[in-house]
Scaffold this active site. Structure first.
Site, PDB file in Angstrom:
ATOM      1  CE1 TYR A  57      -3.229  -2.857   0.155  1.00 17.88           C
ATOM      2  CE2 TYR A  57      -3.413  -2.491   2.646  1.00 17.88           C
ATOM      3  CZ  TYR A  57      -3.822  -3.438   1.420  1.00 17.88           C
ATOM      4  OH  TYR A  57      -4.759  -4.360   1.555  1.00 17.88           O
ATOM      5  CB  SER A 145      -5.100 -11.749   1.642  1.00 21.62           C
ATOM      6  OG  SER A 145      -5.944 -10.917   1.058  1.00 21.62           O
ATOM      7  CG  ASN A 146      -6.739 -11.476  -2.525  1.00 21.88           C
ATOM      8  OD1 ASN A 146      -8.057 -11.004  -2.854  1.00 21.88           O
ATOM      9  ND2 ASN A 146      -5.735 -10.787  -1.984  1.00 21.88           N
ATOM     10  CD  GLN A 165      -7.463  -8.583   4.600  1.00 23.68           C
ATOM     11  OE1 GLN A 165      -7.056  -7.575   3.516  1.00 23.68           O
ATOM     12  NE2 GLN A 165      -6.760  -8.638   5.692  1.00 23.68           N
ATOM     13  CE1 TYR A 193     -10.382  -7.260  -1.916  1.00 27.46           C
ATOM     14  CE2 TYR A 193      -9.613  -9.181  -0.685  1.00 27.46           C
ATOM     15  CZ  TYR A 193      -9.815  -8.501  -1.707  1.00 27.46           C
ATOM     16  OH  TYR A 193      -9.615  -9.241  -2.969  1.00 27.46           O
TER      17      TYR A 193
END
Length: 309
Positions: A57, A145-146, A165, A193
């Site tokens: 990020y 995640s994913n 996530q 998310y």
């Protein structure tokens, strides 16, 4: 704000997690670092203790903002961050973790995620290094995640996975068929998310006249395509009807729906506005009736089916 146990760990998270993607700059409209530090601190003062970021990020800038904002409050918070797909080789995992620790101004990470599964590095190699970091006390809990169901099952053979996530909202419910039952069975928490579908579920695009700049990364995302926005209008109008009955904002009802889902542990919602974060927090106290939940479920599935057709 109440706290919920994360997976099989001893960590306690709040039902609303402050999502810090926007705070890194990058593709989002941006206010200022000073504003964003104050927004995190205000959210903490209002009861949020769980914060989610990633090395990707803003090339680490989001982590720097989180570290600056929570300095002096660290032991009262749960901080999750993620290693990027490009850094999943064992030596790169350790370097990434050390860099994240430095940026976050901390000596441990509460939840460390694989951000996206690798196309090249075996997950066993990555998680072997995660396990070492956990044994050394540098991370406290492991998340992915994913990940698909099969990828999650494989990861579980190498490490204790306490949380997954995925993208999850009234406009994105792909995890419900397989991942949700599996997580319930194996005591794996879910941290969603895009909980308000990158802003669509605020009503701003259907009722507030908001338009995306052509350079906005969302302009090419499937839910923002003009014909899909038109199909989503029925859901937005139902959300408005329920929101008006409760005297709340549309986004608060969308978040509340998520928090009513049995498998969901915490919903990630981000903002650069203290006012909006306060609304997000208040959503945790909204109680929806079974009739309202049934209506939202039915219209949500209808809209998703029409988009996917």
């Amino acid at each position: 704000m109440k706290q919920i146990t994360l997976g099989k760990s001893d960590l306690k998270v709040t039902p609303i997690t402050f999502g810090c993607w926007e705070l890194g700059g990058g593709p989002w409209e941006f206010t200022s670092d000073d504003n964003n530090i104050k927004t995190i601190q205000a959210a903490f003062d209002m009861g949020i203790t769980t914060f989610d970021t990633a090395e990707g990020y803003g090339n680490g800038h989001s982590e720097e903002i989180v570290g600056a904002a929570l300095e002096g409050k660290r032991n009262q918070c749960i901080i999750s961050t993620k290693v990027s797909r490009a850094n999943l080789a064992a030596k790169d995992v350790r370097t990434s973790a050390e860099n994240s620790l430095r940026r976050l101004k901390t000596d441990y990470i509460d939840i460390y995620y694989i951000h996206w599964p690798s196309f090249e590095i075996p997950v066993g190699e990555t998680l072997a290094e995660f396990n070492k970091l956990k044994e050394e006390g540098l991370i406290r809990s492991i998340g992915v995640s994913n990940f698909s169901l099969e990828q999650l099952k494989e990861a579980l053979s190498f490490a204790q996975i306490d949380v997954i996530q995925p993208e999850y909202s009234l406009l994105h419910r792909g995890i419900e068929a397989e991942i949700v039952p599996f997580c319930l069975e194996h005591q794996i928490s879910i941290m969603s998310y895009s909980s308000i579908a990158k802003g669509i579920l605020t009503g701003a695009f259907h009722l507030g006249g908001k338009k995306l700049d052509e350079n906005d990364f969302r302009s090419t995302r499937r839910l923002f395509l003009p014909d899909h926005l038109e199909k989503e209008k029925e859901l937005i109008m139902l959300l408005k009807q329920i929101a008006d009955q409760h005297g709340k904002a549309i986004s608060q009802i969308a978040i509340s729906w998520l928090l009513h889902q049995e498998a969901l542990t915490t919903a990630i919602v981000g903002s650069q506005s203290i006012k909006h974060m306060q609304e997000n927090i208040e959503a945790a106290d909204i109680v929806l009736s079974q009739d309202e939940l049934d209506a939202l479920n039915a219209v949500s599935r209808k809209v998703i089916a029409s988009i996917d057709a």
